[in-house]
Write an enzyme that holds these catalytic residues in place. Structure first.
Site, PDB file in Angstrom:
ATOM      1  N   MET A 114     -32.301 -99.217  26.810  1.00 18.92           N
ATOM      2  CA  MET A 114     -33.556 -98.953  26.406  1.00 18.92           C
ATOM      3  C   MET A 114     -34.363-100.427  26.246  1.00 18.92           C
ATOM      4  O   MET A 114     -34.075-101.422  25.490  1.00 18.92           O
ATOM      5  CB  MET A 114     -33.713 -98.514  24.978  1.00 18.92           C
ATOM      6  CG  MET A 114     -32.934 -97.376  24.827  1.00 18.92           C
ATOM      7  SD  MET A 114     -33.307 -96.600  23.029  1.00 18.92           S
ATOM      8  CE  MET A 114     -32.043 -97.504  22.184  1.00 18.92           C
ATOM      9  N   GLY A 202     -35.973-102.882  21.177  1.00 22.47           N
ATOM     10  CA  GLY A 202     -34.990-103.098  22.623  1.00 22.47           C
ATOM     11  C   GLY A 202     -33.323-102.898  22.247  1.00 22.47           C
ATOM     12  O   GLY A 202     -32.896-103.634  21.198  1.00 22.47           O
ATOM     13  N   SER A 203     -32.696-102.429  23.180  1.00 21.56           N
ATOM     14  CA  SER A 203     -31.420-101.868  22.581  1.00 21.56           C
ATOM     15  C   SER A 203     -30.495-101.179  23.564  1.00 21.56           C
ATOM     16  O   SER A 203     -31.115-101.016  24.701  1.00 21.56           O
ATOM     17  CB  SER A 203     -31.310-101.491  21.281  1.00 21.56           C
ATOM     18  OG  SER A 203     -32.145-100.496  21.093  1.00 21.56           O
ATOM     19  N   ARG A 204     -29.646-100.395  23.309  1.00 21.16           N
ATOM     20  CA  ARG A 204     -28.699 -99.747  24.230  1.00 21.16           C
ATOM     21  C   ARG A 204     -27.819 -98.746  23.314  1.00 21.16           C
ATOM     22  O   ARG A 204     -27.528 -98.653  22.156  1.00 21.16           O
ATOM     23  CB  ARG A 204     -27.540-100.491  25.020  1.00 21.16           C
ATOM     24  CG  ARG A 204     -26.823 -99.742  25.604  1.00 21.16           C
ATOM     25  CD  ARG A 204     -25.835-100.937  26.282  1.00 21.16           C
ATOM     26  NE  ARG A 204     -24.349-100.783  26.111  1.00 21.16           N
ATOM     27  CZ  ARG A 204     -23.325-101.662  26.394  1.00 21.16           C
ATOM     28  NH1 ARG A 204     -23.582-102.645  27.143  1.00 21.16           N
ATOM     29  NH2 ARG A 204     -22.246-101.196  26.671  1.00 21.16           N
TER      30      ARG A 204
END
Length: 244
Positions: A114, A202-204
């Site tokens: 993301m 922001g990340s995953r």
């Protein structure tokens, strides 16, 4: 927010609406708006314009759009908006492995990255009971790197379907993301596509698919949380695609 039932029957329709702002983001939006107003009142126009851009971005970041989730027992739905960056067979994370978790056999992991421009509300990929919820403090390396699954701050979920099949997914913090917030607790009964958490900035998200699951996405494909079908439970033909 009220549920919206969608249909492909003739004559059915739905009106577009502005996405709401998630309650977790309203305080950040208020702070950004106040700072923007102060800059304008002080006559600092350049800073005022910059902060106006920041305020609009904060509002967009915490947007919480309605999603129409496919209703089928064999479907596994994307838990996050973003880009498919990895599809690989790996052991389940040790924190959720073993007989009370995902077991010890290798599983197919689908990773969704993301960016700061994606919706960051995460949703459960299947309906069932939340059997495990494990928070692991850690680092904040680039979430697009493979080692982020083992080193970064993360939150593991294990959901058990009514048929006993268990599916895991993990929220992983990144370079900018510094806060993982679950909305659910151990033992919660979850519906497919239900909002279960938020990662700020922001990340995953990694999804761990059980044996006998067929992936229905490709590397480089974009997903929508609560809508995109990423896999089906049961053997079926895999898919190929062309980037164009």
């Amino acid at each position: 927010m009220s549920n919206i039932i969608s249909s492909n029957r003739p004559g059915s329709g739905i009106k577009w609406q502005w996405p709401s702002i998630h309650p977790e983001g309203r305080k950040f939006l208020l702070i950004a708006g106040i700072v923007t107003l102060c800059f304008w009142l002080l006559g600092w126009e350049i800073l005022g314009w910059l902060m106006l851009g920041v305020t609009l971005w904060v509002g967009a970041f915490f947007r919480d759009p309605v999603r129409v989730t496919p209703a089928s027992d064999d479907m596994i739905i994307a838990p996050a908006d973003g880009l498919i960056t990895q599809i690989a067979e790996v052991p389940p994370p040790p924190e959720i492995a073993g007989p009370d978790g995902l077991g010890d056999a290798p599983m197919l992991r689908v990773s969704i990255f993301m960016s700061v421009f994606d919706v960051h509300i995460n949703r459960t990929p299947v309906a069932g009971t939340l059997r495990k919820l494990v928070y692991i403090p850690g680092k904040f390396v680039n979430a697009d790197l493979d080692k982020a699954s083992e080193e970064n701050e993360r939150q593991h979920f294990v959901v058990e379907r009514a048929d006993g099949v268990r599916i895991g997914f993990t929220q992983i913090a990144g370079l900018v993301a510094r806060r993982i917030m679950p909305f659910v607790s151990m033992g919660s009964e979850l519906a497919t596509g239900q909002r279960v958490g938020l990662i700020r900035f922001g990340s995953r998200v990694d999804v761990y698919l059980p044996a006998g699951t067929t992936p229905k996405v490709l590397l480089g494909q974009r997903t929508l949380a609560g809508e995109t079908v990423i896999a089906r439970i049961g053997q079926a033909a895999t898919i190929d695609g062309i980037g164009q």
